[in-house]
Design a protein around this motif. Structure first.
Motif, short mmCIF file in Angstrom:
data_model
loop_
_atom_site.label_atom_id
_atom_site.label_comp_id
_atom_site.label_asym_id
_atom_site.label_seq_id
_atom_site.Cartn_x
_atom_site.Cartn_y
_atom_site.Cartn_z
N THR A 44 0.87 -1.20 -0.11
CA THR A 44 -0.02 0.10 -0.18
C THR A 44 0.94 1.18 -0.03
O THR A 44 0.67 2.38 -0.49
CB THR A 44 -0.91 -0.06 1.19
N THR A 61 1.79 1.74 -3.66
CA THR A 61 0.45 2.39 -4.23
C THR A 61 0.42 3.70 -3.89
O THR A 61 0.11 4.64 -4.93
CB THR A 61 -0.80 1.38 -3.82
N GLU A 91 -7.73 -0.06 -1.49
CA GLU A 91 -6.85 -1.09 -2.10
C GLU A 91 -6.44 -2.11 -0.61
O GLU A 91 -6.28 -3.28 -0.89
CB GLU A 91 -5.79 -0.45 -2.88
#
Ligand SMILES: Nc1ncnc2c1ncn2[C@@H]1O[C@H](COP(=O)(O)OS(=O)(=O)O)[C@@H](OP(=O)(O)O)[C@H]1O
Ligand SMILES: Nc1ncnc2c1ncn2[C@@H]1O[C@H](COP(=O)(O)OP(=O)(O)O)[C@@H](O)[C@H]1O
Length: 291
Positions: free
Chosen positions: A23, A26, A47
């Motif tokens: 993450t 991301t 996500e």
């Protein structure tokens, strides 16, 4: 904690730790592309949960891939694996065929199965004496003896018996590769165990002989006093006595020797004659075996 639950928990924790790393990645990429902190945090925030769930499901799905399919996959992809350096025994400088030529006969395994007291050891001993006397390379692998050494760590549970048979079959295979007529004397109570031995040794070299005597007769003989002990409950898991440890009569033995109807010498003669049909000989003196 139960092993299955432990593995599930591990999959979940792995999913969480992996997603935290993922993450951050991301968020960073989303920020570079959008240049918007709120959007990046929204993408990363959603996500993190969907990917943990997907990772968990993916891990559990992999854990369900059975050994059978895994072995198939390994075979398919074996071309991609580095070759191991094991030299096939046929390629050794001294191989089985050279040993057999020197012995003047081929090797094989004569696997005697039957209840305790049926007569396996008795027949194996006289047969070995006869074959040895006639110049054959021969060796007995007896359950009782192996259980005091190589297999001393094994008991009589289903699992231990299977391991006992697996090890003995591997050992017998090594003797056959040395050109020996190898006489195995093991109760080998289940079809699946005999099948395992056949697979390890190879169908061509494996000859199953059923030493047949009824449970009543074996118990009457009670050579070692073990049946009496089992009846008194002093031995658990005794073959034929314990309900969980039945003896499955072999369905595809090459020869049946009924030791209640046939005397020892005649049984040994019959087996000796059988060996003559399966092990090829050359140059040895004709045997004068008499019933
Ligand atoms: N619980 C139990 N069940 C059967 N047999 C027992 C047990 N406990 C000890 N013994 C003695 O062990 C010998 C059998 O060992 P094996 O290695 O031939 O058994 S098996 O093939 O693994 O089932 C067997 O030898 P044999 O009488 O020569 O068959 C017995 O002497
Ligand atoms: N035809 C036969 N073949 C082998 N053993 C026999 C036969 N007839 C009687 N017996 C007797 O049965 C007993 C078998 O004992 P054993 O060979 O130790 O059996 P196992 O190894 O199968 O436990 C011996 O006492 C043996 O003398």
């Amino acid at each position: 904690m139960h092993l299955k639950n432990e593995l599930r928990l591990k999959s979940l924790l792995k999913g969480i730790s992996w997603r935290l790393v993922g993450t951050v990645d991301t968020l960073f990429i989303a920020y570079i592309i959008t240049g918007d902190t709120i959007k990046s945090l929204s993408i990363g925030g959603v996500e993190v949960f969907t990917k943990i769930l997907l990772f968990y499901i993916h891990e559990r799905a992999w854990s369900k891939v059975s050994e059978k399919y895994w072995n198939k996959a390994k075979k398919i992809f074996s071309f991609a694996q580095p070759k191991n350096n094991i030299i096939n025994s046929d390629e050794w400088l001294v191989n089985r065929s050279m040993r057999e030529q020197k012995n003047n006969h081929s090797g094989c395994v004569i696997w005697l199965t039957g209840l305790s007291g049926a007569g396996k050891t008795t027949i194996a001993r006289y047969l070995e004496q006869k074959l040895f006397g006639d110049g054959y390379a021969v060796k007995i692998l007896d359950g009782d003896n192996l259980r005091s050494g190589l297999n001393a760590d094994l008991g009589f549970s289903e699992e231990d018996r299977k391991e006992n048979i697996r090890r003995t079959a591997e050992l017998a295979k090594a003797f056959v590769d040395t050109g020996f007529i190898t006489i195995v004397s093991l109760i080998t109570p289940k079809e699946s165990f005999r099948e395992l031995a056949k697979q390890i040794i190879g169908e061509k070299d494996f000859h199953l002989i059923y030493i047949d005597a009824s449970l009543e007769e074996c118990e009457r003989r009670d050579v070692k006093g073990l049946y009496a002990k089992a009846r008194r409950g002093e031995i658990k898991d005794f073959t034929g006595i314990s309900a969980r440890n039945t003896f499955e009569k072999p369905i595809d033995s090459k020869l049946i020797l009924n030791t209640q109807e046939t005397n020892v010498n005649a049984c040994v003669f019959e087996l000796y004659s059988f060996i003559n049909t399966v092990s090829t000989f050359s140059g040895l003196p004709d045997s004068n075996f008499h019933k």
